[in-house]
Design an enzyme around this catalytic site. Structure first.
Site, PDB file in Angstrom:
ATOM      1  CB  ALA A   1      21.723  72.052  37.387  1.00  0.00           C
TER       2      ALA A   1
ATOM      3  CG  HIS B   1      13.958  74.010  34.398  1.00  0.00           C
ATOM      4  ND1 HIS B   1      15.223  73.504  34.185  1.00  0.00           N
ATOM      5  CD2 HIS B   1      14.109  75.065  35.235  1.00  0.00           C
ATOM      6  CE1 HIS B   1      16.101  74.214  34.882  1.00  0.00           C
ATOM      7  NE2 HIS B   1      15.443  75.173  35.519  1.00  0.00           N
TER       8      HIS B   1
ATOM      9  CG  ASN C   1      19.983  79.999  30.107  1.00  0.00           C
ATOM     10  OD1 ASN C   1      20.986  79.435  29.692  1.00  0.00           O
ATOM     11  ND2 ASN C   1      19.892  81.316  30.180  1.00  0.00           N
TER      12      ASN C   1
ATOM     13  CG  ASP D   1      19.718  80.362  38.244  1.00  0.00           C
ATOM     14  OD1 ASP D   1      19.202  79.833  39.245  1.00  0.00           O
ATOM     15  OD2 ASP D   1      19.939  79.744  37.182  1.00  0.00           O
TER      16      ASP D   1
END
Length: 379
Positions: free
Chosen positions: A139, A191, A215, A269
């Site tokens: 995101a 990420h 993730n 988060d």
């Protein structure tokens, strides 16, 4: 002197009953008797636990760290004490340098306790980006992704406690080496599309943390274990886990805990939608849509959470056979240790800051104490 009585006191390795927890600004210790003249707090059978430490939280109650608002971050700090959080790292997104500097300055102003007397203590910033891989941006806003920039991190090392970096990006390994040599910033990989070998190279360069395990990173594969495999296999690396039962299957909670032990850290988060109703909000300038425990971009990409840290403890308890004291460590002393604060935070040991919470069987918090003073109590 104050004394909490009639509670189930959660210590790092046990839960103790039949004793009083004595404290003023610091924890004095446990006692079988209450000193004459002590102010008594009756726990009424509730848990007495160390204040929780959230090292990865973007927003709460409509506010977001990346907005760079002193009042907004203060509102977040005063909101999360109701969830038992007594120390935290406001977390920025991949936004412009101007926005990051504005956010860092707001956090600097609030790290002084007199500017944040009723809120969770701010220990610094977790900068989640902008030094990430566009292919694993999740995101995050792709237009603000930058090459790893050691001078920028060093310039702001007074406030940055954690930075998330993708180690495979150009210049990232050199940046990691320089930052870890010259500052106390904890470098986290996240990420990231790194393969296993590059993730290991990142660890050798100085990475000691993994941002929201599983993730936005390469998965565990039996031929290429990826960033997940490198994070699980190396005892030097602590790992974050979003235990909301959505980001990760709760069937994996116990397995990860078995592998990582006290290097496992529960985080939220959380976005600005935390504590609010379902609907449309923003994260890093992008619209997000919240329904129940799910936060997503318009294209369905997962975008943070609305998790509360005390509920993460409950979820971990409900989906594992782990002892409660071990689970509480994941949201307190483990988090404090990874950012170098375990000498003063994270457990109810004598000499530490008197950051204490009272919670019921489902870990709903009824009172939060910071440095010996009650900052919030349920009516």
């Amino acid at each position: 002197m104050k004394a909490i009585v009639n509670g189930k006191i959660i210590l790092p390795d046990s839960i103790v009953e039949g004793r009083a927890l004595l404290f003023d600004e610091k924890i004095a210790g446990l006692s079988e008797t209450v000193p004459e003249g002590a102010e008594i707090i009756d726990a009424k059978g509730r848990y007495v636990a160390p204040g929780l430490v959230d090292i990865h939280i973007h927003g709460y109650l409509g506010e977001d760290t990346s907005d760079g608002s002193v009042e907004g971050i203060r509102k977040m700090a005063e909101g999360i004490v109701k969830n038992g959080v007594t120390a935290w790292l406001p977390t920025t997104m991949t936004v412009s340098y101007d926005d990051l500097r504005r956010a860092f300055n707001a956090v600097r102003a609030l790290m002084d306790k007199k500017n944040n007397p009723k809120g969770a203590q701010i220990m610094g910033v977790h900068a989640e980006g902008p030094f990430i891989n566009p292919s694993k941006k999740g995101a995050q806003a792709v237009e603000y992704i930058r090459p790893a920039d050691a001078p920028f991190l060093i310039e702001n090392s007074d406030v940055i406690r954690i930075v998330t970096i993708a180690p495979e990006m150009p210049g990232a390994l050199d940046c990691i080496r320089e930052v870890t040599e010259k500052t106390s910033i904890l470098v986290s990989m996240g990420h990231t599309a790194a393969n296993y070998e590059t993730a290991k190279a990142g660890i050798e360069a100085g990475v000691r943390h993994a941002t929201h395990l599983f993730n936005a990173m390469t998965p565990l594969n039996h031929r290429d274990p990826g960033v997940v495999g490198a994070s699980l296999a190396d005892d030097r690396v602590s790992t974050e886990l979003i235990a909301d039962t959505f980001h990760i299957s709760p069937d994996l909670f116990g397995l990860v805990a078995k592998v990582k032990g006290d290097n496992l850290i529960l985080i939220t988060d959380c976005t600005r939608a935390g504590g609010l109703e379902d609907g449309e909000y923003t994260l890093g300038g992008q619209p997000i849509f919240v329904k129940g425990i799910e936060c997503r971009l318009a294209d369905g990409t997962i975008a943070g959470s609305v998790l509360k840290l005390n509920n993460a403890i409950r979820n971990m308890r409900d989906h594992t056979s782990l002892p409660l004291e071990q689970i509480v460590r994941m949201a307190s002393i483990n988090a404090a240790r990874c950012i170098g604060l375990d000498k003063t935070k994270g457990s109810l040991e004598a000499g530490k800051d008197a950051d204490i919470i009272l919670a019921d069987e489902n870990f709903a918090v009824s009172e939060t104490i910071i440095a010996g003073e009650t900052v919030w109590a349920a009516e």
